[in-house]
Design an enzyme around this catalytic site. Sequence first.
Site, short mmCIF file in Angstrom:
data_model
loop_
_atom_site.label_atom_id
_atom_site.label_comp_id
_atom_site.label_asym_id
_atom_site.label_seq_id
_atom_site.Cartn_x
_atom_site.Cartn_y
_atom_site.Cartn_z
N LEU A 1 -42.94 -17.70 7.79
CA LEU A 1 -41.93 -18.27 7.93
C LEU A 1 -40.94 -18.23 8.98
CD1 LEU A 1 -40.63 -21.02 7.05
CD2 LEU A 1 -38.47 -19.71 5.58
N ALA A 2 -41.30 -16.91 9.66
CA ALA A 2 -40.25 -16.47 11.13
C ALA A 2 -40.66 -14.84 10.81
CB ALA A 2 -38.94 -16.57 10.54
N SER B 1 -39.16 -7.62 15.42
CA SER B 1 -39.99 -6.64 15.33
C SER B 1 -39.65 -5.89 13.93
CB SER B 1 -38.82 -5.75 15.88
OG SER B 1 -37.41 -5.70 15.87
N VAL C 1 -40.84 -13.03 7.25
CA VAL C 1 -40.14 -13.56 5.97
C VAL C 1 -41.06 -15.13 6.13
CG1 VAL C 1 -39.15 -15.52 5.18
CG2 VAL C 1 -37.81 -13.59 6.63
N LYS D 1 -38.67 -11.21 2.14
CA LYS D 1 -38.46 -10.75 3.43
C LYS D 1 -39.56 -9.28 2.92
CE LYS D 1 -34.95 -9.39 7.06
NZ LYS D 1 -33.78 -9.72 7.29
N ASP E 1 -22.73 -9.96 12.54
CA ASP E 1 -23.24 -11.38 13.74
C ASP E 1 -23.89 -12.61 12.82
OD1 ASP E 1 -24.62 -11.57 15.51
OD2 ASP E 1 -27.41 -10.88 14.41
#
Length: 566
Positions: A136-137, A140, A144, A158, A293
Amino acid sequence: MLIETLGSARDMGRLNQILGVLIRHGFGDSVRRLGLADRLERAGHALRWDHAADLAKLEPPVQLRLALEELGPTFVKLGQILAGRADLFPPEYIAEFEKLHSNVPGLPLDELRPQLREDLGGEPEAVFARFDTEPLAAASIAQVHRAALHDGTEVVVKIRRPGIDRTIEADLRLMGRLAALAESELPALKPYRPQQLVRELAQSLRRELDLASECRNAERIAANMAGLPWIVVPRVYWDFTHARVNVQDHIDGIAGHELAMLDQRGLDRTLLARRGAQAVLKQIVQDGLFHADPHPGNVIYLPDNRIAFIDFGMVGRLSARRREELLQLLMGLVERDPQTVADVLLDWAGDAHSANLSSLETEIETFVDQYHGAPLAELQLGQMLGDVTAILRGHQLGLPSDLALLIKAFITLEGMGRGLDPAFHMADEALPLLKQVVRARYRPKAMATRAWKTLRRALSVAEQLPDDVTRLLRNARRGKVHVGIDIAHLKRVGDQIDRAANRLAMALLIAALIVGSSIVMTVQGGPTLFGLPAFGFLGFAGAFAGALWLLRAIWRSNHGKDLGDD
């Protein structure tokens, strides 16, 4: 030797690669000044200087960002940390660091399968009812995949990239040695605190490598947010979570950057901005554990004007003392009290021996006083914090790392709030919470609790005092009392004394040569040179050469250029 300075030969190949990238991106002069380029070339390592001239035409902040991107995940993460150090770097560098992203192509599932099988205790297709082979993503450090549990719950898995921990540890080891070398050889870099930045990077990366730590952070923040029903934190499935893999609920909603869809779904932008600010302010001011973040990629908007926070790999922690200092600072900014702001910032700056404290305090007071009488709605709290850190940077003073992370979160949060609602003002949301915290701090019960803790500490010290005095007197009678004296720049003083002693010794040698040669000149017989006694002539020549060396050393020392020729 280079290996003694930078570590074992196993790092030489990576060192060569790092220096080659720095040279190509316009930092060849710094590499030369460190003495690394010449040593590596003499050791047989070829450094590529091609295209360096073309890349050098770019602005230095752009060059640095491109170099960090090329060097890989450890250096990209360093750049992301530097993006929060507005107290150390000017805005043009911060703007480039904020562009750093660690998005990379995902690894095929076959490369992940052996590690997944070991962590999950079976094939992913057997552990989950559904497991998507395409990521999905991908970043580095981890990537996921979507999946579904056997009860139908949609989750995300993950997975840490195999071997990435060894790569990062090698880079950190090398970066630590390079930072120490840079601080000693390049004085201009000292205000940027290279070694401290590398330590911060190491702590952040090691926490991020532990995917289970991310889940522990998520659960702690979820517990703290229990009183805010409109805040959603993904649930963790600990049966499948380990250091190299974690499984959490999949959150399906509107991504933080897709603001146009909010109006289509009928969500209230003003309410979302207020709720997001209240949640993060509570994390910072009351809980001391906050999402460090909170950019749009880590925020998802849900029906009923709810907000989900994801990715808790980077969190900030504030001690009770830090929260109290922060409370004073924010109250000083919101209520335009320059003396309070100056006092807190001077405490945060620490040992400011290199700064003009009077000038710094005057500058801070002038900055805060300009807002005196301004309506609360006109205050941009994030911008004010950014301006204050710029003042500290101008005086070469840095903030502690936890506070730098906090200010970055504040600035990001206010920017997100204004993106949702142009009329959003952080000060409007902060002031009621700050006053609530102040009132809670001075309630009788809270004051009694603090007084009791202080009394207990005082009694503990008093109880141990007789034993401490007894040990001190016993050691004094035995002559074992040691007094440590730390004198600043003692090494430099020692070097100056050493150079002076060398010159004195050389002067005595020159005098002895002159006297001895004069005596030899009066002796008849023996070998001659140019019609003069050879030994006398050589003695005078040696004395003349020594005198020239001594004069040169004294001249260079007087002109600030004595590089240790002695």
